[in-house]
Design a protein around this motif. Structure first.
Motif, PDB file in Angstrom:
ATOM      1  N   TYR A 152       2.629 -12.353  -8.551  1.00 49.44           N
ATOM      2  CA  TYR A 152       3.463 -12.338  -7.340  1.00 49.44           C
ATOM      3  C   TYR A 152       4.905 -11.960  -7.686  1.00 49.44           C
ATOM      4  O   TYR A 152       5.525 -11.161  -6.978  1.00 49.44           O
ATOM      5  CB  TYR A 152       3.400 -13.695  -6.618  1.00 49.44           C
ATOM      6  CG  TYR A 152       4.088 -13.625  -5.273  1.00 49.44           C
ATOM      7  CD1 TYR A 152       3.626 -12.768  -4.278  1.00 49.44           C
ATOM      8  CD2 TYR A 152       5.225 -14.389  -5.012  1.00 49.44           C
ATOM      9  CE1 TYR A 152       4.264 -12.662  -3.052  1.00 49.44           C
ATOM     10  CE2 TYR A 152       5.868 -14.299  -3.777  1.00 49.44           C
ATOM     11  CZ  TYR A 152       5.385 -13.433  -2.805  1.00 49.44           C
ATOM     12  OH  TYR A 152       6.026 -13.310  -1.601  1.00 49.44           O
ATOM     13  N   THR A 153       5.417 -12.513  -8.807  1.00 48.13           N
ATOM     14  CA  THR A 153       6.800 -12.207  -9.192  1.00 48.13           C
ATOM     15  C   THR A 153       6.940 -10.708  -9.514  1.00 48.13           C
ATOM     16  O   THR A 153       7.957 -10.090  -9.218  1.00 48.13           O
ATOM     17  CB  THR A 153       7.217 -13.042 -10.432  1.00 48.13           C
ATOM     18  OG1 THR A 153       6.802 -14.378 -10.222  1.00 48.13           O
ATOM     19  CG2 THR A 153       8.713 -13.020 -10.655  1.00 48.13           C
ATOM     20  N   LYS A 200       5.315  -8.365  -8.170  1.00 50.11           N
ATOM     21  CA  LYS A 200       4.928  -7.630  -6.952  1.00 50.11           C
ATOM     22  C   LYS A 200       3.569  -6.939  -7.069  1.00 50.11           C
ATOM     23  O   LYS A 200       3.305  -5.944  -6.422  1.00 50.11           O
ATOM     24  CB  LYS A 200       6.021  -6.626  -6.565  1.00 50.11           C
ATOM     25  CG  LYS A 200       7.379  -7.267  -6.342  1.00 50.11           C
ATOM     26  CD  LYS A 200       8.293  -6.342  -5.538  1.00 50.11           C
ATOM     27  CE  LYS A 200       9.551  -6.993  -5.070  1.00 50.11           C
ATOM     28  NZ  LYS A 200      10.527  -7.359  -6.050  1.00 50.11           N
ATOM     29  N   PRO A 228       0.119  -9.014  -3.215  1.00 55.17           N
ATOM     30  CA  PRO A 228       0.838  -8.863  -1.938  1.00 55.17           C
ATOM     31  C   PRO A 228       1.067 -10.208  -1.236  1.00 55.17           C
ATOM     32  O   PRO A 228       0.381 -11.191  -1.522  1.00 55.17           O
ATOM     33  CB  PRO A 228      -0.105  -7.977  -1.115  1.00 55.17           C
ATOM     34  CG  PRO A 228      -1.456  -8.217  -1.697  1.00 55.17           C
ATOM     35  CD  PRO A 228      -1.273  -8.543  -3.152  1.00 55.17           C
ATOM     36  N   ASP A 229       2.025 -10.166  -0.287  1.00 61.74           N
ATOM     37  CA  ASP A 229       2.372 -11.380   0.474  1.00 61.74           C
ATOM     38  C   ASP A 229       1.160 -12.006   1.166  1.00 61.74           C
ATOM     39  O   ASP A 229       1.045 -13.226   1.243  1.00 61.74           O
ATOM     40  CB  ASP A 229       3.417 -11.039   1.566  1.00 61.74           C
ATOM     41  CG  ASP A 229       4.828 -10.953   1.001  1.00 61.74           C
ATOM     42  OD1 ASP A 229       5.019 -11.300  -0.183  1.00 61.74           O
ATOM     43  OD2 ASP A 229       5.724 -10.527   1.742  1.00 61.74           O
ATOM     44  N   MET A 284      11.164 -16.246  -4.281  1.00 66.16           N
ATOM     45  CA  MET A 284      10.221 -15.448  -3.492  1.00 66.16           C
ATOM     46  C   MET A 284       9.238 -16.339  -2.733  1.00 66.16           C
ATOM     47  O   MET A 284       8.957 -16.123  -1.554  1.00 66.16           O
ATOM     48  CB  MET A 284       9.441 -14.500  -4.419  1.00 66.16           C
ATOM     49  CG  MET A 284      10.350 -13.463  -5.072  1.00 66.16           C
ATOM     50  SD  MET A 284       9.504 -12.579  -6.398  1.00 66.16           S
ATOM     51  CE  MET A 284       8.356 -11.590  -5.466  1.00 66.16           C
TER      52      MET A 284
END
Ligand code: URA
Length: 435
Positions: free
Chosen positions: A28-29, A31, A34-35, A163
């Motif tokens: 996640y960090t 990228k 995905p969200d 984030m």
């Protein structure tokens, strides 16, 4: 490893491994995740709770997501202090000179205030000239020399938390004890602390209104300390009403000085002494609680603590003469006295509303980009348990600008006055320790 499998595993209430949690945080960090997948996993974590091992693994992975501060060149155990957020909470600024004057290194990174809670950096910046921007070398050298320095958070510390917090904020997943505990602890441990004294607030002005939730949060953070080999002590303390008499910035600095000079005795002094004692014990400077308390009382009585504050301010380019002349601090231009409308007793003084009123006066920020008025704030003349007569002043509001009706109404709503005398809330409600 597939993110979809990790989501399904947590959805089905199975425990995630350290590798799976690290895969999520790293992905996640960077990228790569995905969200929408991160949101699904956060919701599964929120609904099914995290086990103690998952929480410790999450904290460790978040710490490793960015830079960490190495304080090993500072002699002695570095014990940090963290409050989960309150109104009128100036304890950090009182205990820092106390414990530093007793030889415990205070290498502190603090934040700014947001919403109804204040921030230590904003309070310090009310002191003319005070500079929170020391280089890393200056910071370490100053702590080694004077035992105390305080700066704003620098570098890319725990980017995963920044984030994830933003994502939690918009996906209804903030209020999970495991996620809150790992978020707080990862930030504290990334700044190089060997141990932490936590002040977990409970009551109307706190994140955790109910005592049981505050206790669970405290237990969870202490357990992270145990699992990651850090010495963590948590006090659970009352935040039903603000701490002390002053809420704002410059006026809170004035109250810090009054406490350090022995000119003011209230629950703020009591809590500060207890937190200082826990820091002395955690730093292993003192082994015995009574001896630690005697030492704290001694540096307050003999002036060493206030002298340490002056040295701290001067070293960070501030003008320490405000200690003997409060007119050197930013001065408000407008005042409003809030009067009691009936005889009776103060039954409640809702901290959150007092904080909101102070924010409306200019002492705090509604959003991160707002400027603040360091002179703005509130002096509470009457607190819970006090007897009042109709027409008596309950509190004074002040600001550089005209006092707005909204701020007055908010403060008026904070006071509950009735015929029945109510008990002053117990200040220190519980204590837990990883040792
Ligand atoms: N404060 C934090 O730092 N993190 C949370 O998740 C909640 C409060």
């Amino acid at each position: 490893m597939l993110m979809k499998d990790i989501i399904e595993k947590k959805r089905d209430k199975q425990e995630l491994t350290e590798e799976e949690i690290r895969f999520f945080i790293d992905g996640y960090t960077n990228k790569k995740i995905p969200d929408y997948q991160a949101s699904a996993l956060l919701m599964a974590m929120f609904l099914n709770d995290l086990t103690p091992d998952e929480i410790a693994a999450l904290t460790a992975a978040m710490i490793d997501s960015g830079e960490t501060i190495d304080l090993s060149s500072i002699e002695g155990l570095k014990i940090d202090k963290h409050s989960t957020g309150g109104v009128g909470d100036k304890v950090s600024l009182i205990i820092a000179p106390i414990v530093a004057s007793l030889g415990v290194p205070v290498a502190k990174m603090s934040g700014r205030g947001l919403g109804h809670t204040g921030g230590t950096l904003d309070k310090l910046e009310s002191i003319p000239g005070f500079d929170i921007n020391l280089s890393k070398e200056e910071f370490v050298d100053t702590v080694n020399k004077n035992k105390i320095a305080l700066i704003g958070q620098t570098g890319n510390l725990v980017p995963a938390d920044k984030m994830l917090y933003a994502l939690r904020d918009v996906t209804g997943t903030v209020n999970s004890i495991g996620l809150i505990a790992s978020s707080i602890m990862s930030k504290k441990l990334a700044t190089g602390a060997d141990g932490i004294v936590l002040d977990v607030k409970t009551g109307y002005g706190a994140f955790m209104e109910r005592y049981e939730d505050a206790e669970k949060l405290a237990e969870t953070m202490v357990d992270i300390g145990k699992k990651l080999g850090k010495n963590v002590t948590a006090l659970i303390t009352d935040m039903n009403q603000p701490l002390g008499a002053e809420v704002g910035n410059a006026n809170e600095i004035k109250e810090v000085v009054q406490i350090l000079k022995g000119e003011s005795e209230n629950e703020l002094l009591e809590l500060s002494k207890q937190v200082a004692v826990e820091m002395l014990l955690a730093s292993e400077t003192y082994k015995d609680k009574d001896a630690a308390l005697r030492a704290v009382e001694e540096v307050l009585a003999n002036g060493q603590a206030i002298e340490k504050l002056k040295q701290f301010v001067t070293t960070q380019k501030g003008d320490a003469s405000f200690v003997d002349d409060y007119s050197k601090l930013p001065q408000p231009e407008h005042f409003y006295e809030l009067k009691a409308e009936q005889d009776g007793y103060v039954n409640a003084l809702y901290a959150q509303k007092v904080g909101k009123s102070a924010m409306l006066l200019g002492a705090g920020r509604a959003s991160k980009e707002d400027d603040i008025d360091h002179s703005a704030g509130i002096t509470l003349k009457k607190k819970v348990g006090a007897q009042v007569q109709s027409g008596e002043t309950l509190a004074v509001l002040f600001s550089r600008s005209e006092i707005g009706q909204e701020a007055i109404d908010e403060l008026k709503g904070a006071y509950v006055i009735s015929d029945v005398k109510s008990e002053v809330p117990t200040l220190i409600k519980g204590k837990l320790s990883s040792k």
